[in-house]
Design a protein around this motif. Structure first.
Motif, PDB file in Angstrom:
ATOM      1  N   UNK A 287       0.406  -7.391   1.211  1.00  0.00           N
ATOM      2  CA  UNK A 287       1.095  -8.636   0.860  1.00  0.00           C
ATOM      3  C   UNK A 287       1.973  -9.098   2.032  1.00  0.00           C
ATOM      4  N   UNK A 288       2.639  -8.164   2.685  1.00  0.00           N
ATOM      5  CA  UNK A 288       3.495  -8.499   3.831  1.00  0.00           C
ATOM      6  C   UNK A 288       2.660  -9.046   4.983  1.00  0.00           C
ATOM      7  N   UNK A 289       1.537  -8.411   5.240  1.00  0.00           N
ATOM      8  CA  UNK A 289       0.644  -8.842   6.321  1.00  0.00           C
ATOM      9  C   UNK A 289       0.114 -10.245   6.055  1.00  0.00           C
ATOM     10  N   UNK A 290      -0.340 -10.480   4.841  1.00  0.00           N
ATOM     11  CA  UNK A 290      -0.866 -11.800   4.493  1.00  0.00           C
ATOM     12  C   UNK A 290       0.193 -12.882   4.644  1.00  0.00           C
ATOM     13  N   UNK A 291       1.421 -12.541   4.281  1.00  0.00           N
ATOM     14  CA  UNK A 291       2.507 -13.522   4.349  1.00  0.00           C
ATOM     15  C   UNK A 291       2.858 -13.900   5.781  1.00  0.00           C
ATOM     16  N   UNK A 292       2.756 -12.965   6.707  1.00  0.00           N
ATOM     17  CA  UNK A 292       3.256 -13.200   8.064  1.00  0.00           C
ATOM     18  C   UNK A 292       2.185 -13.500   9.103  1.00  0.00           C
ATOM     19  N   UNK A 293       0.933 -13.436   8.716  1.00  0.00           N
ATOM     20  CA  UNK A 293      -0.132 -13.862   9.629  1.00  0.00           C
ATOM     21  C   UNK A 293      -0.465 -15.315   9.290  1.00  0.00           C
ATOM     22  N   UNK A 294      -0.048 -16.229  10.147  1.00  0.00           N
ATOM     23  CA  UNK A 294      -0.156 -17.647   9.853  1.00  0.00           C
ATOM     24  C   UNK A 294      -1.569 -18.170   9.654  1.00  0.00           C
TER      25      UNK A 294
ATOM     26  N   UNK B 121      -3.923 -16.540   7.901  1.00  0.00           N
ATOM     27  CA  UNK B 121      -4.582 -15.824   6.808  1.00  0.00           C
ATOM     28  C   UNK B 121      -5.375 -16.746   5.889  1.00  0.00           C
ATOM     29  N   UNK B 122      -4.773 -17.876   5.499  1.00  0.00           N
ATOM     30  CA  UNK B 122      -5.434 -18.782   4.558  1.00  0.00           C
ATOM     31  C   UNK B 122      -6.667 -19.452   5.158  1.00  0.00           C
ATOM     32  N   UNK B 123      -6.820 -19.370   6.462  1.00  0.00           N
ATOM     33  CA  UNK B 123      -7.970 -19.983   7.137  1.00  0.00           C
ATOM     34  C   UNK B 123      -9.111 -18.999   7.375  1.00  0.00           C
ATOM     35  N   UNK B 124      -8.976 -17.786   6.886  1.00  0.00           N
ATOM     36  CA  UNK B 124     -10.026 -16.785   7.051  1.00  0.00           C
ATOM     37  C   UNK B 124     -10.980 -16.822   5.858  1.00  0.00           C
ATOM     38  N   UNK B 125     -12.238 -16.534   6.129  1.00  0.00           N
ATOM     39  CA  UNK B 125     -13.161 -16.368   5.007  1.00  0.00           C
ATOM     40  C   UNK B 125     -13.054 -14.933   4.485  1.00  0.00           C
ATOM     41  N   UNK B 126     -13.771 -14.628   3.410  1.00  0.00           N
ATOM     42  CA  UNK B 126     -13.646 -13.313   2.779  1.00  0.00           C
ATOM     43  C   UNK B 126     -14.008 -12.187   3.735  1.00  0.00           C
ATOM     44  N   UNK B 127     -15.064 -12.396   4.522  1.00  0.00           N
ATOM     45  CA  UNK B 127     -15.473 -11.363   5.464  1.00  0.00           C
ATOM     46  C   UNK B 127     -14.427 -11.121   6.538  1.00  0.00           C
ATOM     47  N   UNK B 128     -13.829 -12.193   7.035  1.00  0.00           N
ATOM     48  CA  UNK B 128     -12.802 -12.057   8.068  1.00  0.00           C
ATOM     49  C   UNK B 128     -11.549 -11.382   7.517  1.00  0.00           C
ATOM     50  N   UNK B 129     -11.216 -11.692   6.266  1.00  0.00           N
ATOM     51  CA  UNK B 129     -10.071 -11.026   5.658  1.00  0.00           C
ATOM     52  C   UNK B 129     -10.317  -9.525   5.518  1.00  0.00           C
TER      53      UNK B 129
ATOM     54  N   UNK C 174      -2.794  -4.441  14.647  1.00  0.00           N
ATOM     55  CA  UNK C 174      -4.156  -4.939  14.444  1.00  0.00           C
ATOM     56  C   UNK C 174      -5.032  -4.457  15.590  1.00  0.00           C
ATOM     57  N   UNK C 175      -6.092  -3.803  15.263  1.00  0.00           N
ATOM     58  CA  UNK C 175      -7.011  -3.270  16.265  1.00  0.00           C
ATOM     59  C   UNK C 175      -7.435  -4.342  17.262  1.00  0.00           C
ATOM     60  N   UNK C 176      -7.407  -3.986  18.542  1.00  0.00           N
ATOM     61  CA  UNK C 176      -7.700  -4.937  19.609  1.00  0.00           C
ATOM     62  C   UNK C 176      -9.095  -5.544  19.483  1.00  0.00           C
ATOM     63  N   UNK C 177     -10.104  -4.700  19.265  1.00  0.00           N
ATOM     64  CA  UNK C 177     -11.473  -5.202  19.192  1.00  0.00           C
ATOM     65  C   UNK C 177     -11.674  -6.163  18.048  1.00  0.00           C
ATOM     66  N   UNK C 178     -11.106  -5.841  16.878  1.00  0.00           N
ATOM     67  CA  UNK C 178     -11.249  -6.710  15.708  1.00  0.00           C
ATOM     68  C   UNK C 178     -10.553  -8.033  15.932  1.00  0.00           C
TER      69      UNK C 178
ATOM     70  N   UNK D  93      -9.766  -7.940   8.907  1.00  0.00           N
ATOM     71  CA  UNK D  93      -8.348  -7.743   9.216  1.00  0.00           C
ATOM     72  C   UNK D  93      -7.787  -6.562   8.432  1.00  0.00           C
ATOM     73  N   UNK D  94      -8.015  -6.551   7.136  1.00  0.00           N
ATOM     74  CA  UNK D  94      -7.467  -5.497   6.294  1.00  0.00           C
ATOM     75  C   UNK D  94      -7.977  -4.114   6.708  1.00  0.00           C
ATOM     76  N   UNK D  95      -9.216  -4.066   7.198  1.00  0.00           N
ATOM     77  CA  UNK D  95      -9.784  -2.785   7.600  1.00  0.00           C
ATOM     78  C   UNK D  95      -9.424  -2.358   9.008  1.00  0.00           C
ATOM     79  N   UNK D  96      -8.753  -3.222   9.753  1.00  0.00           N
ATOM     80  CA  UNK D  96      -8.454  -2.912  11.162  1.00  0.00           C
ATOM     81  C   UNK D  96      -6.963  -2.802  11.440  1.00  0.00           C
ATOM     82  N   UNK D  97      -6.147  -2.776  10.389  1.00  0.00           N
ATOM     83  CA  UNK D  97      -4.697  -2.674  10.560  1.00  0.00           C
ATOM     84  C   UNK D  97      -4.231  -1.277  10.202  1.00  0.00           C
ATOM     85  N   UNK D  98      -3.379  -0.734  11.039  1.00  0.00           N
ATOM     86  CA  UNK D  98      -2.770   0.566  10.777  1.00  0.00           C
ATOM     87  C   UNK D  98      -1.256   0.426  10.859  1.00  0.00           C
ATOM     88  N   UNK D  99      -0.557   1.197  10.061  1.00  0.00           N
ATOM     89  CA  UNK D  99       0.907   1.209  10.109  1.00  0.00           C
ATOM     90  C   UNK D  99       1.354   2.311  11.062  1.00  0.00           C
ATOM     91  N   UNK D 100       2.380   2.016  11.844  1.00  0.00           N
ATOM     92  CA  UNK D 100       2.904   3.016  12.775  1.00  0.00           C
ATOM     93  C   UNK D 100       4.425   2.968  12.775  1.00  0.00           C
TER      94      UNK D 100
END
Length: 225
Positions: free
Chosen positions: A8-15, A17-25, A112-116, A28-35
């Protein structure tokens, strides 16, 4: 592993997000790690690989450059909710600016993973626009840092720093060592110590161990003008 509050935090702060299709979302969700990084940790040093795009969840990061003599110049700082795309500058063809990044306090970020991110920036114009808009905003901070270094007297730079930090902390005390202040204002520790001692002699601040207390805010404002 990210939970729903993270997403929810990621979606809110990535400007974009609403312009991504389902596959792109899903990408993103699969390429983010918390550190998590402790205060003083170096996230990106010289000749390091790209970090990818960073979104700060808590704490504070510092982006800076370092000369051959070891002197550091702080370019900008990042707090909660802010995004750093210059940490992935190698993924953006038009950006050749290289920075170092460390943690000013205990900090938690999403990475967010560089390649993605690079793939999304190529295929989705909203991601690309977000990248360049974010980079331009940071370059404004960089230009302000350069202007201070080149055109401002040091007493004015230090006064602005002390005022800004006291406003940020909502307290008259600025908790930082002279060495830490020197890194943030782009000077030498000895210069910072001399100027703070001068401010103390004038009754503008009071110096303690790792703390500077602002006593005469109006005097600082006059110096900062």
């Amino acid at each position: 592993m990210l939970d729903e509050s993270d997403l929810a935090y990621i979606r809110e702060h990535l400007g974009f997000w609403e312009r991504l299709n389902d596959g792109e979302r899903r990408t993103i969700e699969g390429s983010i790690a918390k550190a998590r990084f402790p205060r003083g940790a170096i996230l990106r040093g010289k000749d390091a690989e790209c970090l990818g795009v960073l979104l700060v969840r808590s704490g504070e990061l510092r982006a800076y450059i370092q000369g051959d003599d070891g002197r550091e110049v702080t370019l900008y700082r990042l707090g909660a909710g802010e995004v750093c795309v210059l940490s992935a500058s190698c993924a953006l063809d038009a950006i050749t600016f290289d920075i170092l990044i460390d943690a000013l306090e205990d900090t938690e970020v999403y990475r967010i993973n560089l390649g993605a991110f690079e793939r999304l920036a190529r295929q989705n114009v909203w991601v690309e626009n977000f990248s360049y808009k974010s980079a331009i905003e940071r370059f404004s901070d960089v230009m302000w840092a350069v202007e201070q270094l080149v055109f401002m007297r040091f007493d004015k730079r230090l006064a602005i720093f002390l005022l800004d930090e006291s406003i940020k902390s909502k307290a008259p005390e600025v908790k930082a060592t002279h060495e830490e202040i020197a890194k943030l204002v782009g000077s030498a520790r000895e210069v910072v110590s001399r100027m703070l001692k001068s401010f103390e002699t004038q009754g503008i601040v009071s110096l303690g161990r790792g703390t500077i207390k602002v006593i005469d805010r109006e005097a600082l404002k006059r110096i900062a003008q």
